[in-house]
Scaffold this active site. Structure first.
Site, PDB file in Angstrom:
ATOM      1  N   GLY A 100       0.936  -1.185  -0.122  1.00  0.00           N
ATOM      2  CA  GLY A 100       0.020   0.135   0.009  1.00  0.00           C
ATOM      3  C   GLY A 100       0.827   1.074  -0.140  1.00  0.00           C
ATOM      4  N   ASN A 104       3.852   1.718   2.585  1.00  0.00           N
ATOM      5  CA  ASN A 104       5.278   1.753   1.750  1.00  0.00           C
ATOM      6  C   ASN A 104       6.102   2.847   2.297  1.00  0.00           C
ATOM      7  OD1 ASN A 104       4.666  -0.711   0.622  1.00  0.00           O
ATOM      8  ND2 ASN A 104       4.087   0.424  -1.288  1.00  0.00           N
ATOM      9  N   ALA A 286      13.246   4.935 -15.681  1.00  0.00           N
ATOM     10  CA  ALA A 286      14.487   4.755 -16.049  1.00  0.00           C
ATOM     11  C   ALA A 286      15.230   5.919 -16.384  1.00  0.00           C
ATOM     12  CB  ALA A 286      14.815   3.851 -17.356  1.00  0.00           C
ATOM     13  N   ASP A 311      12.209  -6.013  -9.320  1.00  0.00           N
ATOM     14  CA  ASP A 311      10.888  -5.580  -8.879  1.00  0.00           C
ATOM     15  C   ASP A 311      10.752  -4.201  -8.854  1.00  0.00           C
ATOM     16  OD1 ASP A 311       8.232  -5.467  -8.234  1.00  0.00           O
ATOM     17  OD2 ASP A 311       8.222  -6.672  -6.245  1.00  0.00           O
ATOM     18  N   ASP A 317       7.421   5.137  -4.368  1.00  0.00           N
ATOM     19  CA  ASP A 317       7.041   5.304  -2.832  1.00  0.00           C
ATOM     20  C   ASP A 317       8.270   5.364  -2.023  1.00  0.00           C
ATOM     21  OD1 ASP A 317       4.142   5.132  -3.290  1.00  0.00           O
ATOM     22  OD2 ASP A 317       4.305   2.751  -2.941  1.00  0.00           O
TER      23      ASP A 317
END
Length: 370
Positions: A100, A104, A286, A311, A317
């Site tokens: 969430g 986070n 990126a 990941d 966040d």
């Protein structure tokens, strides 16, 4: 509607310090305080000057980061590709982790060893216990985390592809339901005493507006992360935000402008200025990040390359919360961007949102190596 019970401020939130404290200055340097790994971040305390009457409260130690927002159980499924319409595919693996956007960001602040409070809601279920434990492990103060009986804990299905990219579907649950019509005096008090407040769009706009107004009236800066509900942002909320922080796609969606080139991003940010926001922090994936202040030259920050990308969930966040921590510590915008870039680089190398949040020592070590 059944009343929601929120814990009051801890007894030591307002008390006379018995002896001098060793809290870091509000303008901290990027040094490792070397706290034991199981220690809690220091609570903000206040001293009373007995020579004056009435006795005003004066802050001792750094004002906290206060995150008001969502807490989800993230249900991860690892897949090779997204399914086509009407297609069923098998996942390589699956697991449930705490997440969430609000949780986070709060956990990121706690792991960076800055005093952090989380204001949010979970249900009376296993997912709520999972999130509470994860936040506690991250060093987050949970005096303002409410447990509600009328709604389940929010959750999200995270479809993680082999390249680290993800697609997410959110079920609001307690994040979007059962909030009181008016926040409690206790919740508002911790907001007014904050050094900075972080908001996102995974809780009702009405709650964010109350928080932003309380913070603005107390002179506390507010950062609004644009992530969450795909809907126009109320003007009443934007009027009380100091820094607006979208990513590329959110910026494009909210302004109706393309954001494929930096020149197009600049034009989209101009629209944000017209919406009443004077400072915009754009996360460019990126391509790094950029900080815009109306009337000034943009500040650009490239990414700090990660050795591997497992990941990207939670990277935005991590970036936003790390930027907020550096900002409340008194760093320049350039230093804030670099600190946040280092934290995000470490985040993408670990699976899961909250599990991937880096500690301060790791961020500092990376900054020293680049």
């Amino acid at each position: 509607m059944k009343a929601i019970s929120r814990s009051p401020l801890p007894e030591n939130f307002l008390r006379l310090p018995i002896k001098s404290t060793n809290f870091p200055s509000p303008r901290l340097q990027f040094t490792n305080p070397q706290n034991p790994s199981n220690s809690r971040p220091p609570l903000p305390r206040f001293s009373i000057d007995s020579s004056k009457s009435p006795t005003p409260l004066t802050p001792v130690g750094p004002p906290p980061l206060v995150v008001v927002g969502s807490a989800n159980a993230d249900i991860y499924v690892e897949i090779d590709r997204l399914p086509e319409e009407g297609e069923t595919i098998s996942a390589r693996s699956g697991q449930t982790l705490a997440g969430g956007k609000g949780a986070n960001q709060a956990c990121c602040g706690g792991k960076l060893e800055y005093p952090t409070y989380f204001v949010g809601q979970v249900g009376e279920d296993a997912h709520g216990k999972l999130i509470t434990a994860a936040l506690e492990d991250g060093g987050v103060r949970l005096d303002h985390l409410a447990t509600v009986a009328e709604a389940p804990t929010g959750h999200a299905v995270v479809m993680l592809q082999s390249g680290g990219q993800n697609s997410i579907i959110i079920v609001g649950g307690a994040n979007m339901n059962c909030w009181p019509d008016a926040l409690s005096d206790s919740d508002l008090e911790v907001i007014r005493n904050a050094g900075i407040v972080l908001l996102q769009r995974e809780i009702p706009d009405s709650v964010n507006i109350q928080v932003a107004k309380a913070a603005r009236n107390a002179g506390v800066p507010v950062i609004l992360d644009a992530g969450g509900v795909d809907a126009p942002i109320p003007q009443e909320l934007l009027d009380h935000v100091d820094i607006f922080s979208p990513n590329e796609s959110e910026l494009s969606r909210l302004t109706g402008c393309p954001t494929e080139s930096f020149e197009q991003i600049v034009q989209a940010v101009e629209k944000c200025y017209k919406m009443g926001v004077k400072q915009v922090l754009v996360k460019l994936g990126a391509k790094g990040s950029a900080f815009f202040t109306q009337g000034e030259k943009p500040i650009r920050q490239p990414i700090i390359s990660a050795a591997k990308v497992l990941d990207t969930t939670g990277a935005g966040d991590t970036f936003t919360a790390s930027f907020a921590v550096a900002l409340v510590e008194g760093k320049s915008k350039e230093e804030c961007l670099k600190f946040a870039a280092a934290a995000a680089s470490l985040c993408v190398q670990v699976k899961g949102a909250i599990p991937s949040m880096p500690d301060r020592e790791s961020v500092l070590n990376l900054l020293q190596s680049v």
